[in-house]
Design a protein around this motif. Structure first.
Motif, PDB file in Angstrom:
ATOM      1  N   GLU A 172      -4.954 -13.912  44.353  1.00 28.11           N
ATOM      2  CA  GLU A 172      -3.690 -14.271  44.892  1.00 28.11           C
ATOM      3  C   GLU A 172      -3.267 -13.217  45.887  1.00 28.11           C
ATOM      4  OE1 GLU A 172      -1.446 -16.626  41.278  1.00 28.11           O
ATOM      5  OE2 GLU A 172      -1.802 -14.503  41.090  1.00 28.11           O
ATOM      6  N   LYS A 173      -3.616 -12.005  45.626  1.00 27.12           N
ATOM      7  CA  LYS A 173      -3.425 -10.872  46.531  1.00 27.12           C
ATOM      8  C   LYS A 173      -4.058 -11.035  48.063  1.00 27.12           C
ATOM      9  CE  LYS A 173      -2.252  -7.198  43.226  1.00 27.12           C
ATOM     10  NZ  LYS A 173      -2.582  -6.096  42.591  1.00 27.12           N
ATOM     11  N   ARG A 174      -5.342 -11.384  47.853  1.00 28.74           N
ATOM     12  CA  ARG A 174      -6.044 -11.706  49.074  1.00 28.74           C
ATOM     13  C   ARG A 174      -5.557 -12.892  49.805  1.00 28.74           C
ATOM     14  NH1 ARG A 174     -10.238 -10.598  45.583  1.00 28.74           N
ATOM     15  NH2 ARG A 174     -10.734 -12.555  45.473  1.00 28.74           N
ATOM     16  N   GLU A 175      -5.176 -13.985  48.977  1.00 30.43           N
ATOM     17  CA  GLU A 175      -4.467 -15.109  49.911  1.00 30.43           C
ATOM     18  C   GLU A 175      -3.274 -14.571  50.548  1.00 30.43           C
ATOM     19  OE1 GLU A 175      -4.200 -18.279  46.817  1.00 30.43           O
ATOM     20  OE2 GLU A 175      -6.345 -18.442  46.795  1.00 30.43           O
ATOM     21  N   GLN A 176      -2.471 -13.921  49.485  1.00 25.81           N
ATOM     22  CA  GLN A 176      -1.087 -13.603  50.331  1.00 25.81           C
ATOM     23  C   GLN A 176      -1.408 -12.715  51.626  1.00 25.81           C
ATOM     24  OE1 GLN A 176       1.256 -10.719  47.808  1.00 25.81           O
ATOM     25  NE2 GLN A 176       2.946 -12.305  47.895  1.00 25.81           N
ATOM     26  N   ALA A 177      -2.090 -11.672  51.254  1.00 22.31           N
ATOM     27  CA  ALA A 177      -2.470 -10.855  52.571  1.00 22.31           C
ATOM     28  C   ALA A 177      -3.184 -11.810  53.645  1.00 22.31           C
ATOM     29  CB  ALA A 177      -3.574  -9.714  52.176  1.00 22.31           C
TER      30      ALA A 177
END
Length: 184
Positions: A172-177
């Motif tokens: 989710e962090k990667r997708e958000q970034a």
């Protein structure tokens, strides 16, 4: 305690007691420091007065700004022997710390803290088995029962509430970034 007040060791604090006139000159209070390695202290109230929504307290032996600064961030607690009898269904915050929280019978985790001021209801800060901190509103609508003797808080939380404030997974962090980069 939220801030120093004056130059003679006074501190200002928010009061989370429903007991009118709860604090008085001469009473003894315990400090509960936020730092886990700090030790508790017993302090005697020398004087007190309301000021701009806070209660200003002057403690015996705390006579300078630097001594008062050591109290900022501490929670004050009334010793058990001086506690007022509560109405049925009411609990002291200090009795909730360390309780296990159950949602529809499922063990969610242990209460580490209770935070006030974020909204209408206090928030239970609960550490789950994975080590994540969850914020759970302590409201009557979600509360099934509290048993401080058994150290259990039983709740019926709305579906999805725990997921709302759960930490993001690495994916989710990667997708958000990636989503943030695309916008620029």
């Amino acid at each position: 305690m939220v801030k120093t007040q004056g130059r003679r060791g006074e501190v200002g604090g928010e009061i989370f007691s429903d007991v009118p006139g709860r604090f008085a000159v001469g009473m003894k209070l315990l400090t509960l420091p936020r730092q886990p390695d700090a030790r508790r202290r017993e302090l005697k109230v020398e004087s007190l007065w309301p000021h701009k929504g806070l209660l200003v307290l002057k403690f015996a032996g705390v006579d300078s700004i630097s001594e008062a600064e050591a109290l900022v961030g501490c929670e004050l607690q009334v010793p058990r022997s001086q506690r007022s009898e509560l109405r049925p269904g009411w609990n002291y915050v200090s009795d909730l710390i360390g309780c296990s929280v159950f949602d529809h019978g499922r063990d969610i985790g242990r209460i580490e803290d209770v935070q006030f001021g974020a909204g209408e209801a206090p928030l239970l800060i609960v550490r789950d088995a994975a080590g994540r901190l969850l914020e759970i509103p302590f409201v009557e609508a979600y509360l099934d029962s509290v048993d401080v003797e058994q150290k259990q808080v039983r709740m019926k939380l709305p579906e999805g509430l725990l997921e709302v404030n759960a930490p993001l997974t690495p994916e989710e962090k990667r997708e958000q970034a990636q989503g943030t980069r695309k916008k620029h």
